[in-house]
Motif scaffolding. Structure first.
Motif, mmCIF file in Angstrom:
data_model
loop_
_atom_site.group_PDB
_atom_site.id
_atom_site.type_symbol
_atom_site.label_atom_id
_atom_site.label_comp_id
_atom_site.label_asym_id
_atom_site.label_seq_id
_atom_site.Cartn_x
_atom_site.Cartn_y
_atom_site.Cartn_z
ATOM 1 N N ILE A 144 -10.623 -10.796 -9.185
ATOM 2 C CA ILE A 144 -9.547 -11.048 -8.229
ATOM 3 C C ILE A 144 -9.109 -9.720 -7.609
ATOM 4 C CG2 ILE A 144 -7.157 -11.849 -7.964
ATOM 5 C CD1 ILE A 144 -7.682 -13.846 -10.204
ATOM 6 N N ARG A 145 -8.981 -9.711 -6.308
ATOM 7 C CA ARG A 145 -8.487 -8.520 -5.621
ATOM 8 C C ARG A 145 -6.960 -8.529 -5.680
ATOM 9 N NH1 ARG A 145 -10.558 -4.942 -1.861
ATOM 10 N NH2 ARG A 145 -9.048 -3.974 -0.437
ATOM 11 N N LEU A 146 -6.388 -7.461 -6.197
ATOM 12 C CA LEU A 146 -4.942 -7.335 -6.336
ATOM 13 C C LEU A 146 -4.457 -6.198 -5.442
ATOM 14 C CD1 LEU A 146 -2.167 -7.783 -7.709
ATOM 15 C CD2 LEU A 146 -2.947 -6.235 -9.526
ATOM 16 N N THR A 147 -3.580 -6.516 -4.500
ATOM 17 C CA THR A 147 -3.030 -5.515 -3.601
ATOM 18 C C THR A 147 -1.527 -5.390 -3.827
ATOM 19 O OG1 THR A 147 -4.707 -5.926 -1.899
ATOM 20 C CG2 THR A 147 -2.684 -4.847 -1.184
ATOM 21 N N ILE A 148 -1.054 -4.161 -3.993
ATOM 22 C CA ILE A 148 0.364 -3.885 -4.176
ATOM 23 C C ILE A 148 0.863 -3.187 -2.919
ATOM 24 C CG2 ILE A 148 2.134 -2.859 -5.631
ATOM 25 C CD1 ILE A 148 0.379 -4.914 -7.070
ATOM 26 N N GLN A 149 1.720 -3.848 -2.164
ATOM 27 C CA GLN A 149 2.259 -3.266 -0.935
ATOM 28 C C GLN A 149 3.445 -2.357 -1.250
ATOM 29 O OE1 GLN A 149 3.235 -6.617 1.558
ATOM 30 N NE2 GLN A 149 1.111 -6.941 2.203
ATOM 31 N N GLY A 150 3.656 -1.383 -0.377
ATOM 32 C CA GLY A 150 4.767 -0.462 -0.560
ATOM 33 C C GLY A 150 4.280 0.911 -0.974
ATOM 34 N N ARG A 151 5.192 1.838 -1.075
ATOM 35 C CA ARG A 151 4.838 3.203 -1.449
ATOM 36 C C ARG A 151 4.521 3.252 -2.939
ATOM 37 N NH1 ARG A 151 7.561 7.876 -3.136
ATOM 38 N NH2 ARG A 151 6.541 9.803 -2.434
ATOM 39 N N ASN A 152 3.294 3.617 -3.249
ATOM 40 C CA ASN A 152 2.842 3.667 -4.643
ATOM 41 C C ASN A 152 2.564 5.115 -5.036
ATOM 42 O OD1 ASN A 152 2.213 0.669 -5.566
ATOM 43 N ND2 ASN A 152 1.571 0.845 -3.428
ATOM 44 N N THR A 153 3.497 5.713 -5.750
ATOM 45 C CA THR A 153 3.268 7.068 -6.229
ATOM 46 C C THR A 153 2.228 7.028 -7.344
ATOM 47 O OG1 THR A 153 5.005 6.904 -7.896
ATOM 48 C CG2 THR A 153 5.649 7.681 -5.694
ATOM 49 N N LEU A 154 1.615 8.161 -7.621
ATOM 50 C CA LEU A 154 0.601 8.217 -8.674
ATOM 51 C C LEU A 154 1.163 7.803 -10.033
ATOM 52 C CD1 LEU A 154 -2.286 8.848 -9.507
ATOM 53 C CD2 LEU A 154 -1.619 11.252 -9.776
#
Length: 391
Positions: free
Chosen positions: A308-318
């Motif tokens: 499953i492709r999982l995409t997290i929107q928004g600013r993702n810091t390391l």
């Protein structure tokens, strides 16, 4: 030796082993139990044993399923739970309270998911089902020296294809032997005469897409070995080259779980003689390699799962991205692996190998707490989930 002492010793080793601490995927679990042992010391040991037993059972069921757990309960008890100190490096007990003849206590445990999975894998308990997996080869033979080809599922002039059929039988036999060593059943479509059963609509040069689904269902084979064997002259023109490419495909989701690619040059001599000799020399090792890769996927529990492709929107810091990955690995036991695929300024995408549906995975992801932050659903499809960081 009682569990409390063993677990205390294991925790002391854990504290002094930073590499181990970094590498283990630790799950926090809590347990509250009661005991009617006569003494406080006995009650404390009894509840600690209960905690180890109960938490172990819960996580193992999540990893291998209720049915598999029930069928292998005695083996799991003797091989896994009896040695729980190997995957429970820490247990902290609360104060013991007494109510009448009963003692009550809570225990907080840290469970190393990686170590537990390894123990299950070593006992061949991490497989997704107990049935013997059936493998169906659909391999094309292409002879560019004599301008011929052979595919067992296509009608053709058998007298013109005699040499290729002979070599294909050698490969079939090698694959049967290689997979049989690992408790897989590789079909021999030429010997079984399966070609006559293929409907005209599915007599195409390549078995892929809907054709692959049909072959898998019709012949009851969840795994197809898609590939080609190409015979050609070498650049020098004095001898011949055999190029073998085979890919094991899990048909239910179109996933390639193993592949081999080999190139062999023959000695000088008569085409059919030297090709036949080289094939007999090398095909066993090639088949063994493919079968071993398939077995590894099976033992990891990768068969029967989907990507499953999982995409997290928004600013993702390391730190936030790494924290999320660690939470998924440690808290969602049905996730076999997670890999980053695309990182941009406003989103990050992962490839998640999981044994649960997209809907169930979404619910588990929304329940995670990553440094005080939560995820909420944007959209959900069968093979893709889009989430965002909640405000």
């Amino acid at each position: 030796m009682r569990l409390a002492f063993v677990m205390a010793a294991a925790w002391m080793f854990f504290l002094n082993s930073p590499v181990k601490a970094q590498q283990s995927e630790l799950i926090d679990r809590n347990f509250t139990g009661v005991s009617q042992e006569a003494t406080p010391q006995g009650a404390r040991r009894d509840i600690q044993d209960q905690a180890s037993q109960k938490v172990s059972e819960e996580i193992i069921k999540e990893l291998i399923g209720e049915d598999r757990f029930s069928k292998n309960k005695s083996l799991i008890q003797s091989k896994i739970i009896k040695n729980s100190a190997r995957y429970i490096p820490f247990a902290k007990a609360s104060s013991l309270t007494q109510e009448g003849t009963e003692y009550k206590m809570s225990v907080s445990l840290k469970v190393s998911l990686r170590d537990l999975k390894q123990m299950l894998q070593d006992s061949t308990l991490l497989n997704e089902n107990d049935t013997i997996p059936v493998v169906l080869p659909v391999i094309s033979w292409i002879d560019r020296v004599q301008g011929k080809s052979y595919r067992w599922w296509l009608p053709g002039d058998k007298s013109q294809q005699a040499f290729l059929i002979k070599e294909a039988r050698i490969l079939e036999e090698a694959m049967r032997n290689s997979f049989q060593k690992n408790n897989f059943f590789a079909m021999k479509p030429i010997d079984a005469g399966l070609g006559t059963a293929v409907p005209v609509d599915f007599q195409n040069e390549r078995v892929a897409g809907e054709d692959a689904q049909f072959f898998s269902q019709y012949f009851n084979a969840p795994l197809l070995i898609d590939g080609q064997v190409v015979l050609n002259k070498t650049d020098s023109g004095k001898n011949y080259r055999i190029e073998v490419r085979m890919t094991a495909v899990q048909v239910s989701n179109g996933r390639a779980i193993a592949d081999v690619s080999r190139r062999y040059d023959t000695e000088n001599g008569s085409f059919e003689n030297v090709v036949d000799k080289k094939m007999r020399e090398v095909i066993e090792a090639t088949s063994n390699d493919l079968a071993s890769q398939v077995l590894e996927a099976w033992q990891r529990g990768s068969l029967g799962t989907s990507v499953i492709r999982l995409t997290i929107q928004g600013r993702n810091t390391l730190p936030l991205t790494e924290g999320l990955k660690e939470k998924i690995r440690s808290q969602i036991t049905q996730v076999k692996s997670i890999r980053e695929r695309l990182v941009s300024s406003d989103s990050v995408s992962f490839e998640v190998d999981t044994a649960v549906s997209a809907a169930e995975l979404t619910g588990k992801l929304e329940a995670l707490d990553v440094d005080g932050k939560k995820l909420s659903k944007v959209s959900e499809k069968q093979d893709e989930i889009v989430l965002k960081w909640a405000q």
